[in-house]
Design a protein around this motif. Structure first.
Motif, mmCIF file in Angstrom:
data_model
loop_
_atom_site.group_PDB
_atom_site.id
_atom_site.type_symbol
_atom_site.label_atom_id
_atom_site.label_comp_id
_atom_site.label_asym_id
_atom_site.label_seq_id
_atom_site.Cartn_x
_atom_site.Cartn_y
_atom_site.Cartn_z
ATOM 1 N N ASP A 194 -1.299 5.760 7.922
ATOM 2 C CA ASP A 194 -1.760 4.974 6.716
ATOM 3 C C ASP A 194 -0.930 5.319 5.530
ATOM 4 O OD1 ASP A 194 -2.478 7.454 5.558
ATOM 5 O OD2 ASP A 194 -4.760 7.257 6.170
ATOM 6 N N ALA A 195 -1.124 4.914 4.634
ATOM 7 C CA ALA A 195 0.056 4.792 3.474
ATOM 8 C C ALA A 195 0.085 6.445 2.676
ATOM 9 C CB ALA A 195 -0.556 3.889 2.213
ATOM 10 N N SER A 236 6.569 -1.576 7.524
ATOM 11 C CA SER A 236 5.324 -1.912 7.926
ATOM 12 C C SER A 236 4.938 -2.055 9.311
ATOM 13 C CB SER A 236 4.866 -2.998 7.003
ATOM 14 O OG SER A 236 3.727 -3.614 7.410
ATOM 15 N N GLU A 257 2.307 1.949 -3.653
ATOM 16 C CA GLU A 257 1.228 2.423 -4.474
ATOM 17 C C GLU A 257 1.018 3.918 -4.198
ATOM 18 O OE1 GLU A 257 -0.319 1.001 -6.654
ATOM 19 O OE2 GLU A 257 0.370 -1.104 -6.855
ATOM 20 N N GLU A 277 0.831 -1.127 -0.091
ATOM 21 C CA GLU A 277 0.008 0.099 0.029
ATOM 22 C C GLU A 277 1.066 1.213 -0.024
ATOM 23 O OE1 GLU A 277 -3.299 0.120 2.774
ATOM 24 O OE2 GLU A 277 -3.308 -2.178 2.905
ATOM 25 N N GLY A 334 -2.107 -2.208 7.170
ATOM 26 C CA GLY A 334 -2.195 -1.001 6.425
ATOM 27 C C GLY A 334 -1.423 0.162 7.010
#
Length: 238
Positions: free
Chosen positions: A202-203, A180, A142, A139, A184
Motif C-alpha cells: 500500500d502507499a 502503480s 500523498e 496515493e 491502491g
C-alpha cells in the motif's frame, strides 16, 4: 451547452470568435493541431499571462492550460465551454490563482502557483505530481509528501515509474523505482525496472520500502550532494 461540447463553438463562429468575445484586447494565436475540433489549438495572451485551449474531438472535452511567464501552471480539462472562457477572462484580467480557483474550481492550481512564485523547483514538482496524476500514483505521492526525506528530494517519472533525485539538477539516479500495481497497490524495485516482483505494497508501506532501499543503495540525501568524500587519516600507532 448544446448537443455536444462543441456545439456552442459552431454557433459562435469557432474557437477564435469565442475567445475574442470573452477576452477583448488580448492577442490570439492559432496553430494547427491534429485531433482538435476544427483542427486548431488557440493561445490567448495578455502581458505575461496566457491561456491555451485545445478542444479534443475523441475525448469530447477541452484541455486548458493557464500560463504565467511562459510556464504552464495548470492542466485541467472540462466539457463546459463557459468554464474555458470564464477562467481565461479572469486569468488574463489579472486574477490571482486563488481568486481564479474560487470562481472556477475546475482550474484550482493555487498550490502550484505558490510553489512557482517561491522559486522552489522541488516543491513545484511535488505540487504538479499531486495535482495531475498521470500514472495512477496519487496515493503514493500523498504518502511520500508526508515523508521528510522524500519531500526534500525531486520527484520525477520515467515510463510510468517514479523515482527521486537528491536535487532538481542531479541526474544520477540509482533507484529505487515505484510503479502503480492498480487498486491502491504499488511495486518497488531497486535498480532494474525490468524486474516484475510479486510483492506489492500500500502507499505507506511503499514509502517505507523506498526509504529503506535508498539507505541500502547509498542514495545521498539532498544535503550530501556535492560534499567531498571523507578522508580517513590513519593514526600513528606509536
Amino acid at each position: 451547452m448544446g448537443e455536444s461540447p462543441y456545439q456552442d463553438l459552431v454557433d459562435a463562429g469557432g474557437l477564435e470568435a469565442v475567445l475574442r468575445a470573452a477576452c477583448p484586447g488580448c492577442d490570439i494565436d492559432l496553430l494547427d493541431a491534429r485531433g482538435a475540433f476544427g483542427g486548431l489549438v488557440a493561445t490567448v495572451s495578455k502581458g505575461d499571462r496566457a491561456v491555451k485551449v485545445l478542444p479534443l474531438v475523441r475525448e469530447r472535452l477541452f484541455r486548458v492550460r493557464h500560463l504565467l511567464r511562459g510556464t504552464h501552471l495548470s492542466r485541467p480539462a472540462t466539457t463546459d465551454l463557459t468554464e474555458v472562457t470564464g477562467s481565461a477572462a479572469a486569468w488574463l484580467g489579472g486574477a490571482t490563482a486563488r481568486e481564479l480557483a474560487a470562481a472556477w474550481p475546475f482550474a484550482d492550481f493555487a498550490d502550484i502557483a505558490d510553489a512557482y512564485e517561491s522559486g522552489d523547483r522541488i516543491e513545484l514538482a511535488w505540487q504538479f505530481r499531486r495535482a495531475y496524476d498521470r500514472h495512477d500514483l496519487g496515493e503514493f505521492v500523498e504518502a511520500a509528501m508526508r515523508e521528510p526525506r522524500l519531500r526534500r528530494m525531486y520527484p520525477f517519472t520515467s515510463m510510468y515509474w517514479m523515482s527521486f533525485r537528491p536535487t532538481a539538477d542531479e541526474y544520477r539516479v540509482p533507484g529505487p523505482w515505484v510503479r502503480s500495481a492498480r487498486d491502491g497497490r504499488f511495486t518497488v524495485v531497486a535498480k532494474d525496472r525490468r524486474e516484475e516482483p510479486d510483492v506489492t505494497y500500500d502507499a505507506a508501506e511503499a514509502v517505507r520500502v523506498c526509504v529503506a532501499e535508498m539507505d541500502r543503495l547509498g542514495v545521498p540525501s539532498p544535503g550530501e550532494v556535492g560534499r567531498p568524500p571523507v578522508r580517513i587519516v590513519p593514526t600513528d600507532p606509536r
